[in-house]
Design an enzyme around this catalytic site. Structure first.
Site, short mmCIF file in Angstrom:
data_model
loop_
_atom_site.label_atom_id
_atom_site.label_comp_id
_atom_site.label_asym_id
_atom_site.label_seq_id
_atom_site.Cartn_x
_atom_site.Cartn_y
_atom_site.Cartn_z
N GLU A 65 27.11 28.42 42.17
CA GLU A 65 26.84 29.55 43.07
C GLU A 65 25.81 30.49 42.46
OE1 GLU A 65 29.85 28.50 42.09
OE2 GLU A 65 31.40 28.86 43.61
N LYS A 82 35.59 22.09 41.79
CA LYS A 82 34.16 22.11 41.45
C LYS A 82 33.61 20.70 41.41
CE LYS A 82 34.05 26.16 38.38
NZ LYS A 82 33.87 26.60 37.00
N GLY A 139 35.75 34.82 30.76
CA GLY A 139 35.02 35.38 31.91
C GLY A 139 35.71 36.58 32.52
N ARG A 140 37.01 36.49 32.78
CA ARG A 140 37.71 37.58 33.46
C ARG A 140 38.04 38.74 32.53
NH1 ARG A 140 40.19 32.87 33.19
NH2 ARG A 140 42.15 32.61 32.09
N LYS A 176 28.45 33.41 32.15
CA LYS A 176 28.81 33.02 30.79
C LYS A 176 28.23 31.65 30.45
CE LYS A 176 32.87 32.04 27.98
NZ LYS A 176 34.30 32.18 27.79
N GLU A 228 44.30 33.77 37.61
CA GLU A 228 43.57 32.75 36.85
C GLU A 228 44.17 32.64 35.44
OE1 GLU A 228 39.23 31.69 37.75
OE2 GLU A 228 39.04 32.76 35.87
N HIS A 269 48.39 51.33 57.17
CA HIS A 269 48.18 51.09 58.60
C HIS A 269 47.88 49.62 58.87
CE1 HIS A 269 48.28 55.39 59.33
NE2 HIS A 269 47.72 55.46 58.14
O1 F6P Z 1 36.17 30.31 38.57
C1 F6P Z 1 36.07 29.80 37.30
C2 F6P Z 1 35.19 30.61 36.42
O2 F6P Z 1 34.94 29.86 35.28
C3 F6P Z 1 35.77 31.97 36.04
O3 F6P Z 1 36.69 31.90 35.03
C4 F6P Z 1 34.55 32.72 35.68
O4 F6P Z 1 34.80 34.08 35.65
C5 F6P Z 1 33.62 32.29 36.78
O5 F6P Z 1 33.95 30.93 37.01
C6 F6P Z 1 32.16 32.44 36.50
O6 F6P Z 1 31.74 31.69 35.39
P1 F6P Z 1 30.35 31.94 34.71
O7 F6P Z 1 30.33 33.33 34.16
O8 F6P Z 1 30.24 30.90 33.62
O9 F6P Z 1 29.27 31.75 35.74
#
Ligand code: F6P
Length: 533
Positions: free
Chosen positions: A200, A498, A252-253, A194, A338, A369
């Site tokens: 990452e 972060k 995002g979620r 987003k 979240e 199990h």
């Molecule tokens: O972990 C925090 C967060 O902002 C989530 O809410 C989101 O889904 C994820 O990181 C990834 O964010 P982005 O889509 O901006 O890379």
């Protein structure tokens, strides 16, 4: 809206008055099961195996009314900026509003742009499915990974497009293991972010780009981006025709319904993806129209509130009896934790009740199990949420599915019914035990029972049904958040870690001192530097 103290007090009093009876005793009433079940379309939610009776349900309904959930629901669907710590509307529902009316944000109808992006996604997904692309690698994390990764697996019987892979972890092992064995010339990389700043995702995207260059692929043609940040996708070198944008009113979620679902659309095709959207839309309509007594998201939320905030059960297990839904607990974990893992109300005051429960789980029967021992005989009560399809996809293995269903139903029955000391003793007598050893052995075989669960059933796990399930849980989280008075749509709690990771990066690289760090962190840095040479 205040803290709803009188409604919470009434519920606490109700809990105190009813906690010593058994759930099983509620079935003495003639239509216990039917009266504590709600349906929409072919989907049925049975919450009769809980200690909620008609009076408790009414007290929960008073909480729902006092929290003004219907007004907040209208505000969400009509584009008001209910995410008020970020000044944003919350409109993931617009992404599945396939044939609904206009949806306005700040006076402007967002539907033409939503439908235009959807049309572009369909055209691109079709182009990819018809091309020589054999593998799609979605690089994203959190909401830009969990949804499509879960859904591609869940809908494997409908998967007739290229293979899909998901890379999320910044641990180089993840991308290395994924790219190994792929042909760079027939791989499409989708960078799903987003913000297009997540460390990452951007690290993995750069690694994938270098890999493609080195191995005979063409990143100028084989990269696509899913993001709200057009300038950053352009800087990365992805041309606008392969950028699928969305607005900041999609959290995002909550984003798998739009561009973030592109890998799913490529996997199952635009038609099946439409069915998924229609399932979500059907749940939206049900959520908006049904009276709360019949409303699945509202009832699931009220059951959740009863267990977490009133009874004090700290966690909730999600137990899909479907191997292909094995990632659903992870998906719901982000969705719920979240969204509702907050301590401060909308107005900045502290929340006076517990907030989101700990959500976890695994697919059945495997979990049986592993951790069900604790569910049945541990000292903690963990409400369980079972789900199972009436019919599996493997027609030639129907006997497997019957066994699966039998296990699912058996677990909720066992959790509720338990086994008394007398019953355990009788079993041990039959097995030949006597005297003190009989007493000792029997005690180990007692099940307290009276452990609550709900069960969601549906005909089969098709795209429409998956859409219904996801939207059901989204709205459940929303209702719980409104009752708690919190903002379910921000996630400030992820920021501090972060920021500190950014400041620690040069320290673990050995280019900056660990000054200002606490003794423990400095010692751990020292260990890493010594062992990393
Ligand atoms: O972990 C925090 C967060 O902002 C989530 O809410 C989101 O889904 C994820 O990181 C990834 O964010 P982005 O889509 O901006 O890379």
């Amino acid at each position: 809206m205040g803290q709803l103290n009188s409604e919470w007090d009434a519920l606490r009093a109700r809990h105190a008055a009813t906690k010593d009876r058994t759930i099983l005793s509620l079935f003495d009433a003639s239509d216990r099961a039917g009266a504590f079940t709600a349906s929409t379309g072919d989907m049925m939610l049975d919450y009769s195996k809980t200690n909620i009776d008609a009076e408790t349900r009414e007290r929960l309904g008073e909480l729902f009314t006092a929290a003004q959930v219907p007004a907040k629901r209208t505000a969400m669907f009509s584009g008001h900026p209910i995410n008020d710590t970020e000044g944003r509307a919350v409109l993931h529902t617009a992404l599945r509003n396939l044939d609904g009316g206009p949806v306005k944000v700040g006076g402007k109808d967002v539907m033409p742009a939503v439908l235009d992006t959807l049309a572009r996604m369909r055209a691109y997904a079709t182009e990819v499915r018809d091309s020589a692309i054999t593998d799609v690698v979605n690089i994203g994390i959190g909401g830009s990974d969990l949804g499509p990764a879960m859904a591609v697996e869940a809908l494997a019987p409908y998967h007739d497009g290229p293979r899909c892979h998901f890379v999320s972890n910044v641990d180089g092992a993840h991308i290395a293991d994924t790219l190994r064995g792929l042909d760079a010339s027939t791989t499409l990389v989708i960078v799903a972010s987003k913000t297009f700043t997540t460390i990452e995702t951007m690290t993995n995207a750069r690694t994938a780009r270098a890999w493609m260059q080195e191995h005979g692929g063409d990143p100028t043609k084989q990269f696509a981006a899913l993001s709200t940040a057009d300038d950053l996708t352009a800087n990365f070198g992805i041309p606008a025709e392969r950028v699928f944008g969305f607005e900041d009113w999609v959290g995002g979620r909550y984003s798998m319904w739009g561009p973030i679902g592109l890998s799913l659309m490529i996997a199952i095709g635009p038609k099946a993806f439409d069915a998924f959207l229609r399932g979500g839309q059907a749940m939206d309509r049900h959520f908006q129209a049904a009276d709360w007594h019949e409303n699945l998201p509202v009832l699931l939320a009220l059951v959740g509130i009863w267990h977490a905030q009133v009874c004090g059960y700290a966690s909730r297990a999600v137990l899909p009896y479907d191997q292909r839904l094995k990632r659903l607990p992870d998906y719901f974990q982000q969705l719920e934790m979240e969204s509702n893992g907050k301590s401060v109300r909308m107005d900045g005051t502290a929340v006076e009740v517990e907030t989101g429960p700990i959500v976890w789980g695994a697919a059945g029967t495997n979990g049986q199990h592993a951790f069900y021992q604790l569910l049945h005989q541990g000292t903690r009560v963990i409400p369980c949420e079972f789900m199972v399809a009436a019919v599996g996809h493997e027609a030639d293995l129907a006997h497997h599915h019957k066994l699966l269903v039998a296990n699912c139903l058996a677990q909720s029955e066992a959790l509720m019914r338990g086994r008394s000391l007398e019953e355990a003793r009788a079993k041990m007598v039959k097995a030949g035990f006597t005297g003190a050893e009989l007493e000792r052995q029997a005690r180990h075989r007692v099940f307290a029972g009276n452990r609550p669960s709900v069960t969601l059933v549906y005909p089969t796990l098709d795209p429409f049904t998956l859409g219904q399930i996801i939207a059901l849980y989204e709205h459940r989280v929303f209702v719980e958040g409104v009752i708690l008075g919190i903002n379910s749509f921000d996630q400030w709690g992820v920021e501090l870690g972060k920021e500190l990771a950014t400041s620690l990066q040069p320290v673990v690289e050995g280019t900056a001192p660990a000054s200002g760090k606490d003794g423990s962190t400095a010692q751990l840095v020292d260990y890493i530097l010594r062992h990393a040479g």
